[in-house]
Structure formats: structure tokens, C-alpha cells
Enzyme design. Sequence first.
Site, PDB file in Angstrom:
ATOM      1  CD  GLU A   1      -3.009   5.449   6.587  1.00 15.51           C
ATOM      2  OE1 GLU A   1      -2.945   5.595   5.327  1.00 15.51           O
ATOM      3  OE2 GLU A   1      -2.144   5.070   7.443  1.00 15.51           O
TER       4      GLU A   1
ATOM      5  CG  HIS B   1      -5.826   2.041   5.144  1.00 14.44           C
ATOM      6  ND1 HIS B   1      -5.550   2.917   5.860  1.00 14.44           N
ATOM      7  CD2 HIS B   1      -4.941   0.982   4.963  1.00 14.44           C
ATOM      8  CE1 HIS B   1      -4.428   2.454   6.455  1.00 14.44           C
ATOM      9  NE2 HIS B   1      -3.993   1.375   5.717  1.00 14.44           N
TER      10      HIS B   1
ATOM     11  CE  LYS C   1      -0.259   3.240   4.666  1.00 15.73           C
ATOM     12  NZ  LYS C   1      -0.086   3.476   6.299  1.00 15.73           N
TER      13      LYS C   1
ATOM     14  N   GLY D   1       2.328   2.397  10.842  1.00 15.77           N
ATOM     15  CA  GLY D   1       3.430   3.528  10.600  1.00 15.77           C
ATOM     16  C   GLY D   1       3.954   3.725  11.983  1.00 15.77           C
TER      17      GLY D   1
ATOM     18  CD  GLU E   1      -3.506  -2.371   7.450  1.00 18.85           C
ATOM     19  OE1 GLU E   1      -2.196  -2.661   6.986  1.00 18.85           O
ATOM     20  OE2 GLU E   1      -4.208  -1.716   7.028  1.00 18.85           O
TER      21      GLU E   1
ATOM     22  CB  SER F   1       5.054  -1.837  12.096  1.00 15.35           C
ATOM     23  OG  SER F   1       4.765  -0.395  12.276  1.00 15.35           O
TER      24      SER F   1
ATOM     25  CG  ASN G   1      -1.711   1.258   1.423  1.00 15.48           C
ATOM     26  OD1 ASN G   1      -1.802   2.118   0.448  1.00 15.48           O
ATOM     27  ND2 ASN G   1      -2.266   1.440   2.531  1.00 15.48           N
TER      28      ASN G   1
HETATM   29  P1  PGA Z   1       2.875   0.506   7.760  1.00 16.00           P
HETATM   30  O1  PGA Z   1       1.281   0.559   7.034  1.00 16.00           O
HETATM   31  O2  PGA Z   1       3.066  -0.983   7.118  1.00 16.00           O
HETATM   32  O3  PGA Z   1       3.532   1.668   7.194  1.00 16.00           O
HETATM   33  O4  PGA Z   1       2.692   0.186   9.182  1.00 16.00           O
HETATM   34  C1  PGA Z   1       0.531  -0.429   6.878  1.00 16.00           C
HETATM   35  C2  PGA Z   1      -0.836   0.201   6.090  1.00 16.00           C
HETATM   36  O5  PGA Z   1      -1.318   1.027   6.583  1.00 16.00           O
HETATM   37  O6  PGA Z   1      -1.648  -0.676   5.394  1.00 16.00           O
END
Ligand code: PGA
Length: 258
Positions: A96, A94, A11, A172, A166, A213, A9
Amino acid sequence: MRTPVIAGNWKMFKTVAEATALVREMRRELDEIKGVEKVLCPPFTTLSAVADLVQKTGIKVGAQDMYWEDQGAFTGEVSPLMVKELCQYVIIGHSERRQYFGETDERVNRKVKAALKHGLIPIICVGENLAQNEAGQTEVFVSSQVRAALRDLTVEQVRGLVIAYEPIWAIGTGKPATGAGANRVIGLVVRGTVSDLFGEDTAQTVRIQYGGSVSPDNTSEFMNQPEIDGALVGGASLVGAKFLAIVRQAALSKGTHS
Ligand code: PGA
């Protein structure tokens, strides 16, 4: 046997020039890794370039979101028909989008139905935040997200989809869940809820990823867990060497490397 799926992803990162460079850098090696499905989810503006670059490879492409209507006066939105021209997958719900862009369970469900109607595979994201986790609400909350996302679907539709667990506190932050902890929520809560709703046979066919992460260092810890069928990777998917290492680890751990 569920084929593991590793999705990157991206983003809101990468211009067309940057995306092109990243795909060129890892395309050949990524394609050679067998036994794992590989999906790149770049921003809308680079989907077309990325889709062109991975043609004739086994690498798949996914969008990071979409609207549920086929077309219309919806300024700024992208429809399933448009996504379908370029992608096989679409990330839906997601955290976010839920956090910053008003995505609700009801909207997630509409988008999941639209994706399935058009033959796209949704990667449906669920996961609790830190406060919910600390208050012991993970099971109730994640289960309710799964129920809402899958409302009114048929068994056939559910069998093909992907769910990503997640935990928001792991995204993140560099602080991933433990393999055992993620395995527990994925098995008991995510797969358990699918089983309650659609039966155990169906639940056993659904691929459930861990996300938050994920890095080359912890991939095998997650992939060695029986309930975890892949990963949704954010930050580490932006670096060719890291994403390749993660996909390689997943292939090795799941024992399907050839
Ligand atoms: P990350 O993000 O691997 O940077 O923690 C995962 C995600 O949001 O899908």
C-alpha cells in the site's frame, strides 16, 4: 529452527480508545501462547499506548513505516530513533505504501538499512500484482524486489530480518494464495534469492511470512508449509478473537505449543 512470527498490521484503523480496548481484550491470552512471536503494528498515534499496555508481556510492537533520517526538517515523518523508543519491529515497503505513497525499491533499501542500524527488525514486504502474476512475472519481479531491499547489507544483518511475501491480489480481497503456491514462491523465489545473495546458511535463518487474506480458517494451511514462518495479518488482526485464533493455529501447526 526459525521461530514463527505473526504480526498484525492494523493499517489506518483504531483510535487510541479503540486500540486500548483491543489490546486489553486479547493481551492475557495472547501472552500465554508460546512458541510464536506476536507483534502488533498499530498506527503511529497509538504506538505509545499499545507499547505501554504490552509492557511486561511477551507481545512485541511494530511501526508500519518510518523515514531513514535520525531527525531533521521532514514534516510528517517519523524517525528510527522515535520508533525505537516504542517498538522492536518496523514494517517496510508494504504494497500500500508502494502503491499509494510513492515508496520505491531504493527508498525501501534506505529504510531497511536505517532500521538495522538502530536495532529494529524490519519486516520487508514484497509481492506481485495480479497482472504480473497472470503474465508469469512473479518470480522475476519478487526476486528483484528482494535484491533491491537487501542491497549492500551484511550477512549478519540479513540473518535477523523478516520478509513478508504478500501477493497484492490476495491483500484484503478474501482470496488468499494457496498454501502450496505461497510455499513455492517463498521457498524458491524469496529464500532462493536470499541464498543466491548471502548463501544458503543465511537464507535458512531468515523468517519469511505469508500475507494476504490470512484468517483463522486458512492459517494452518499456510503454517503447515515448511518454508512459511508466520503471517502478516491485516483485516483479521483488528478483531481480537480472530487474531488470537490465528496465533493459536500457528503455534499448533508449527508444533511448538507449550
Ligand atoms: P489482509 O492484509 O490480511 O487484510 O489481506 C494483509 C496485509 O496487507 O498485510
